[in-house]
Design a protein around this motif. Sequence first.
Motif, PDB file in Angstrom:
ATOM      1  N   ALA B 121      23.574  43.121  51.346  1.00  0.00           N
ATOM      2  CA  ALA B 121      24.482  42.147  51.662  1.00  0.00           C
ATOM      3  C   ALA B 121      25.804  42.089  50.913  1.00  0.00           C
ATOM      4  O   ALA B 121      27.046  41.961  51.407  1.00  0.00           O
ATOM      5  CB  ALA B 121      23.870  40.714  51.767  1.00  0.00           C
ATOM      6  N   ALA B 122      25.526  42.694  49.778  1.00  0.00           N
ATOM      7  CA  ALA B 122      26.772  42.347  48.502  1.00  0.00           C
ATOM      8  C   ALA B 122      27.677  43.695  48.712  1.00  0.00           C
ATOM      9  O   ALA B 122      28.749  43.528  48.585  1.00  0.00           O
ATOM     10  CB  ALA B 122      26.086  42.382  47.148  1.00  0.00           C
ATOM     11  N   ILE B 123      27.107  44.731  49.047  1.00  0.00           N
ATOM     12  CA  ILE B 123      27.759  45.937  49.370  1.00  0.00           C
ATOM     13  C   ILE B 123      28.635  45.973  50.420  1.00  0.00           C
ATOM     14  O   ILE B 123      29.770  46.737  50.525  1.00  0.00           O
ATOM     15  CB  ILE B 123      27.034  47.204  49.047  1.00  0.00           C
ATOM     16  N   ARG B 124      28.326  45.455  51.421  1.00  0.00           N
ATOM     17  CA  ARG B 124      29.175  45.205  52.507  1.00  0.00           C
ATOM     18  C   ARG B 124      29.536  43.614  52.941  1.00  0.00           C
ATOM     19  O   ARG B 124      28.927  43.218  54.027  1.00  0.00           O
ATOM     20  CB  ARG B 124      28.355  45.947  53.791  1.00  0.00           C
ATOM     21  N   PRO B 125      30.288  43.050  51.990  1.00  0.00           N
ATOM     22  CA  PRO B 125      30.211  41.520  52.294  1.00  0.00           C
ATOM     23  C   PRO B 125      31.048  41.487  53.533  1.00  0.00           C
ATOM     24  O   PRO B 125      31.643  42.024  54.063  1.00  0.00           O
ATOM     25  CB  PRO B 125      31.039  40.985  51.042  1.00  0.00           C
ATOM     26  N   GLU B 199      30.094  39.101  42.499  1.00  0.00           N
ATOM     27  CA  GLU B 199      31.020  38.642  41.508  1.00  0.00           C
ATOM     28  C   GLU B 199      31.206  39.546  40.378  1.00  0.00           C
ATOM     29  O   GLU B 199      32.354  39.900  39.926  1.00  0.00           O
ATOM     30  CB  GLU B 199      30.336  37.366  40.772  1.00  0.00           C
ATOM     31  N   VAL B 200      30.099  40.509  40.086  1.00  0.00           N
ATOM     32  CA  VAL B 200      30.151  41.620  39.131  1.00  0.00           C
ATOM     33  C   VAL B 200      30.949  42.724  39.580  1.00  0.00           C
ATOM     34  O   VAL B 200      31.886  43.299  38.873  1.00  0.00           O
ATOM     35  CB  VAL B 200      28.845  41.961  38.601  1.00  0.00           C
ATOM     36  N   LEU B 201      30.830  42.740  41.094  1.00  0.00           N
ATOM     37  CA  LEU B 201      31.707  44.085  41.598  1.00  0.00           C
ATOM     38  C   LEU B 201      33.170  43.680  41.493  1.00  0.00           C
ATOM     39  O   LEU B 201      33.690  44.896  41.879  1.00  0.00           O
ATOM     40  CB  LEU B 201      31.275  44.055  43.166  1.00  0.00           C
ATOM     41  N   GLN B 202      33.595  42.628  41.365  1.00  0.00           N
ATOM     42  CA  GLN B 202      34.762  42.215  41.296  1.00  0.00           C
ATOM     43  C   GLN B 202      35.436  42.578  39.922  1.00  0.00           C
ATOM     44  O   GLN B 202      36.881  42.506  39.632  1.00  0.00           O
ATOM     45  CB  GLN B 202      35.293  40.656  41.294  1.00  0.00           C
ATOM     46  N   GLN B 203      34.623  42.664  38.869  1.00  0.00           N
ATOM     47  CA  GLN B 203      34.964  43.036  37.615  1.00  0.00           C
ATOM     48  C   GLN B 203      35.791  44.309  37.155  1.00  0.00           C
ATOM     49  O   GLN B 203      35.570  45.203  37.928  1.00  0.00           O
ATOM     50  CB  GLN B 203      33.843  42.922  36.567  1.00  0.00           C
ATOM     51  N   GLN B 204      36.621  44.356  36.345  1.00  0.00           N
ATOM     52  CA  GLN B 204      37.532  45.256  36.062  1.00  0.00           C
ATOM     53  C   GLN B 204      36.752  46.588  35.678  1.00  0.00           C
ATOM     54  O   GLN B 204      37.037  47.478  35.965  1.00  0.00           O
ATOM     55  CB  GLN B 204      38.564  44.818  35.067  1.00  0.00           C
ATOM     56  N   TYR B 205      35.594  46.375  34.733  1.00  0.00           N
ATOM     57  CA  TYR B 205      34.885  47.559  34.459  1.00  0.00           C
ATOM     58  C   TYR B 205      34.270  48.371  35.661  1.00  0.00           C
ATOM     59  O   TYR B 205      34.090  49.541  35.545  1.00  0.00           O
ATOM     60  CB  TYR B 205      33.820  47.266  33.337  1.00  0.00           C
ATOM     61  N   ILE B 206      33.981  47.744  36.665  1.00  0.00           N
ATOM     62  CA  ILE B 206      33.428  48.271  37.896  1.00  0.00           C
ATOM     63  C   ILE B 206      34.573  49.034  38.530  1.00  0.00           C
ATOM     64  O   ILE B 206      34.296  50.225  38.958  1.00  0.00           O
ATOM     65  CB  ILE B 206      33.015  47.276  38.876  1.00  0.00           C
ATOM     66  N   VAL B 207      35.535  48.641  38.586  1.00  0.00           N
ATOM     67  CA  VAL B 207      37.073  49.129  39.108  1.00  0.00           C
ATOM     68  C   VAL B 207      37.150  50.482  38.227  1.00  0.00           C
ATOM     69  O   VAL B 207      37.412  51.800  38.704  1.00  0.00           O
ATOM     70  CB  VAL B 207      38.114  48.457  39.039  1.00  0.00           C
ATOM     71  N   THR B 208      36.909  50.360  36.872  1.00  0.00           N
ATOM     72  CA  THR B 208      37.133  51.344  35.922  1.00  0.00           C
ATOM     73  C   THR B 208      36.203  52.513  36.341  1.00  0.00           C
ATOM     74  O   THR B 208      36.561  53.529  36.265  1.00  0.00           O
ATOM     75  CB  THR B 208      37.150  51.001  34.532  1.00  0.00           C
ATOM     76  N   ALA B 209      34.935  52.160  36.549  1.00  0.00           N
ATOM     77  CA  ALA B 209      33.985  53.118  36.768  1.00  0.00           C
ATOM     78  C   ALA B 209      34.006  54.074  37.843  1.00  0.00           C
ATOM     79  O   ALA B 209      34.010  55.181  38.055  1.00  0.00           O
ATOM     80  CB  ALA B 209      32.548  52.310  36.841  1.00  0.00           C
ATOM     81  N   ARG B 210      34.553  52.789  39.014  1.00  0.00           N
ATOM     82  CA  ARG B 210      34.947  53.942  40.336  1.00  0.00           C
ATOM     83  C   ARG B 210      36.100  54.710  40.100  1.00  0.00           C
ATOM     84  O   ARG B 210      35.984  55.854  40.729  1.00  0.00           O
ATOM     85  CB  ARG B 210      35.240  52.665  41.325  1.00  0.00           C
ATOM     86  N   ALA B 211      37.043  54.334  39.301  1.00  0.00           N
ATOM     87  CA  ALA B 211      38.327  55.180  39.161  1.00  0.00           C
ATOM     88  C   ALA B 211      37.960  56.475  38.377  1.00  0.00           C
ATOM     89  O   ALA B 211      38.456  57.462  38.644  1.00  0.00           O
ATOM     90  CB  ALA B 211      39.288  54.206  38.349  1.00  0.00           C
ATOM     91  N   LYS B 212      36.953  56.320  37.568  1.00  0.00           N
ATOM     92  CA  LYS B 212      36.491  57.530  36.707  1.00  0.00           C
ATOM     93  C   LYS B 212      35.654  58.386  37.845  1.00  0.00           C
ATOM     94  O   LYS B 212      35.359  59.683  37.159  1.00  0.00           O
ATOM     95  CB  LYS B 212      35.550  57.089  35.549  1.00  0.00           C
ATOM     96  N   GLY B 213      35.553  58.051  39.072  1.00  0.00           N
ATOM     97  CA  GLY B 213      34.889  58.979  39.819  1.00  0.00           C
ATOM     98  C   GLY B 213      33.269  58.818  40.157  1.00  0.00           C
ATOM     99  O   GLY B 213      32.933  59.589  40.699  1.00  0.00           O
ATOM    100  N   SER B 215      29.988  57.699  41.833  1.00  0.00           N
ATOM    101  CA  SER B 215      29.822  57.256  43.079  1.00  0.00           C
ATOM    102  C   SER B 215      29.267  55.898  43.070  1.00  0.00           C
ATOM    103  O   SER B 215      29.040  55.284  42.092  1.00  0.00           O
ATOM    104  CB  SER B 215      28.652  58.046  43.513  1.00  0.00           C
ATOM    105  N   PHE B 216      29.614  55.139  44.420  1.00  0.00           N
ATOM    106  CA  PHE B 216      29.452  53.856  44.665  1.00  0.00           C
ATOM    107  C   PHE B 216      27.962  53.316  44.149  1.00  0.00           C
ATOM    108  O   PHE B 216      27.630  52.519  43.535  1.00  0.00           O
ATOM    109  CB  PHE B 216      29.864  53.562  45.905  1.00  0.00           C
ATOM    110  N   VAL B 217      26.941  54.273  44.779  1.00  0.00           N
ATOM    111  CA  VAL B 217      25.625  53.826  44.541  1.00  0.00           C
ATOM    112  C   VAL B 217      25.269  53.832  42.870  1.00  0.00           C
ATOM    113  O   VAL B 217      24.615  53.063  42.555  1.00  0.00           O
ATOM    114  CB  VAL B 217      24.851  55.099  45.158  1.00  0.00           C
ATOM    115  N   LYS B 218      25.893  54.828  42.134  1.00  0.00           N
ATOM    116  CA  LYS B 218      25.438  54.950  40.756  1.00  0.00           C
ATOM    117  C   LYS B 218      26.215  53.555  40.391  1.00  0.00           C
ATOM    118  O   LYS B 218      25.448  52.907  39.271  1.00  0.00           O
ATOM    119  CB  LYS B 218      26.127  56.120  40.348  1.00  0.00           C
ATOM    120  N   VAL B 219      27.317  53.296  40.648  1.00  0.00           N
ATOM    121  CA  VAL B 219      28.202  52.106  39.964  1.00  0.00           C
ATOM    122  C   VAL B 219      27.325  50.880  40.280  1.00  0.00           C
ATOM    123  O   VAL B 219      26.892  49.903  39.405  1.00  0.00           O
ATOM    124  CB  VAL B 219      29.514  52.038  40.643  1.00  0.00           C
ATOM    125  N   VAL B 220      26.604  50.617  41.507  1.00  0.00           N
ATOM    126  CA  VAL B 220      26.120  49.392  42.010  1.00  0.00           C
ATOM    127  C   VAL B 220      24.866  49.466  41.018  1.00  0.00           C
ATOM    128  O   VAL B 220      24.350  48.345  40.563  1.00  0.00           O
ATOM    129  CB  VAL B 220      25.793  49.346  43.409  1.00  0.00           C
TER     130      VAL B 220
END
Lengths: 557, 307
Positions: B121-125, B199-213, B215-220
């Motif tokens: 549910a969270a990955i596709r809100p 809530e966590v997925l909104q955090q900046q470190y998540i965006v950073t992790a994604r920006a570093k390339g 994968s979404f699964v790994k980040v989650v």
Amino acid sequence: MSKRSSPNLITRRRFIKIGGTGAVAVLAVACAPAAPAAPTAAPAAPKPTTAPAASGAGKPGGQIRYAMNNEPDSLDPAKTAQASAFNVMMNLYDTLIWQDPVDLKYKSGLAESWESTPDGLTHTFKLRKGVKFHDGTPFNAEAVKANFDRIVDPATKSPQAASKLAAYQSTTVVDEFTAKITLKTQFAAFYDALSQTWLAIASPTAQKKFGDDYGRNPVGTGPMMFKEWVAKDRIVVVKNPDYNWGPPFWNHTGPAYLDQITFVGISENGARLTAFESGEIQVMETVPEGDFDRLKKSGKYQMVVARTPGSPMTIFMNTEKAPFNDINVRKAIMHGLNRTELINAAFFGLYSPADTPIADNTLYHSKKAVGMYPYDMEKAKKYLEDAGWKPGPDGVRVKNGEKLVVDFVDLTTYEPKVVATQALLKPLGITVNVKALDQATRVAMGHKGDGHMFSTALLDSDPGAIQLVYHSRNLGGFDWSRIKDAELDKLLDDQAKEPDTTKRAALLEQAVMKIMENAWSFPIYNFARLFGVSPKVKNFRTHPIGSYPYLYEVSLE
Amino acid sequence: MGTYILKRLLAAIPILIGISALVFFSLKLVPGDPLSAITGDAVIGKEEADRLREQYGLNDALHVQYLSFVGRAIQGDLGRSLQFKRPVIDEIRAQLPATLQLTAAAMVVALTVGLGLGILAAIRPHSLLDGLTMSIAMAGVSFPSFWVGLMLLLIFSLALGWLPATGTEGFERLIMPAATLGFGAAAIIARLTRSSLLEVLQQQYIVTARAKGLSFVKVVFRHALRNALIPVVTIVGLQFGNLLAGAVVIETVFSRQGIGRLLVTAILGRDFPLVQGVILFVASVYVIVNLLVDLSYALIDPRIRYA
């Protein structure tokens, strides 16, 4: 089927067809003469309702699962008072004597013969030789003495057996196979008591060995031997290969047909029904009335209404409290509450109506009181008018500004009965409050007289047991009508000691008439236990006391 | 850490004493005669009833009964069940494995289903998937467990005949009770996981992790979930208590062995020593589980330390 079967006896025609050899024997219960010594013809003829054993050998082997509505507390006959325990114990133990469910006479069990002195105080039993308990201990007069002495020992804290042996003085071991029992006082129901499994004979060796835990490690002489008890799950008993000392009225001799019986306690009705209908269990006890009808109509099962002897299901009216302190109000209930309607509305018409304190399948049932209070709405209204209860503006009767309101306290499972009573008494201008509670609470309320109406049935093969609910010594106990009547007390006391069956019957009849004339209680229906039995199970029939099945006789198709 | 645990355990003693007193005296306020535990449904004479009350010590004054109970309990003796005539501790020991088995299995169901649905549910809100999974969760919260249990019985035992309706032995008798019990807890865990993870997925470190390339699964799973789990662990601990409480109903519906069914029998029969013993036992379990939950925070989040 026996022609003497009661009309409420239920056997499925299709089952008879399946049964083929006529190996159908069903139900309902016989009553038991309580006459001491040599069995004599009963003065009042009750209607035995158990069919004779079917002839023809059953196929040995196989096992069944048997569901009760609760788990036994203990399998020590001296320490339990529960029906579910009786059920299991009947397979594990033998009694000194057995009551034949058809001719109602006492037959040999662990005792081969017996005689009494004319004063009824000394009873000598010749015991069967060659009988062994499941642990190898030989059965003898010492075993009888050890069991009875243990039951009356206060340290045993026996809830039921000790009351059956209240008159017991001592046992003398005359020789290895002769036991002489002496009573303190005359006790007309002594032989009846001996035939009940509460007084079954257990292995004294095992009782010593297991001490307080004997009830979890029962050892008897019966056709089945205890194997295991997994608490809250199952009790397993297996065939005793040496068994050859059953009562003469059983359908075969030698070991039981079944190899194993697993007893399970399932209190949830829905779960018990599902387990039965899905074939997990082969015998189901306490089928809810509504489902009984449905299962019967499905034609897939043997549905059995097994009547119990004793007192019918009865409403007790609290005579200490207004309005039932007025005999006119009680008589209004006697005439104004429609029994048949009540049974139809609350119980799908499964039970037969009863209108006297001793059920008609019980010894010394008297016809004299039958039909004393026919259903008559006008008469009922007149009694209420005479008592000063006049119709109020909202239809509820009023007297001195008080409304005619009564509390009916009963078990939650009996709520349909209370609700039907409420509906049936409304046209009379009586408001009934429904108080449906758990067993411990409603019994405590009954004992305290906290309420106006209470109900219970009484299961006993001896009619003298009605003293439990009508004698003033039980005020504060099950004398829920709160009767304090010296004359009735005397009649009940005298019958308990009267060795002469004719005189005893007369005393009980007087007691019954007294109860009826005073309108102390309203008998509703003949109590019965409702069984669902798989069509694969053959020769299912029940014992006189409380309708426990003789699983020894049962075989699988 | 050791001192902390010791302190917590010592603090449990007054709690347990308080609970025992509360249970003992509230049982005495409940209407109903404890003699019912001994006589069951039998109609017995008043003289016999009086004799039995005396023999079983039911006539003793309340404080005498309580003090003798406490005195024995301190020595580890919980008394004998009035009903089953054997030591309370043996009754509990006999029922415990089945309840632990049920609770553990229900926890597995709750965690697998709950975390699974929550993450989905969270990955596709606000998607269809989110709506669907959250509807299931809503159903799990709102359907009473006894009803769910009866429905499962109706379908899988009666109609299809796939699973046995009653009993304890074997894996096939565990499936329906565990599913029923786990379903309610799964629903709560799913809803909490979803909101916490969102809530966590909104955090900046998540965006950073994604920006570093990454994968979404790994980040989650590696970054977001671990941080989102703290509130979930708390609720899982609490759910464990709820599962124990829920076992009371489930064990009755499925006629399973267990502490819950033991408690129901004890209460209905007014078997006071047994009720006392079971409640004290369950209370101790609560205390220990709460402690374990607190300790587990340190494992999940290294920044949390106990002294």
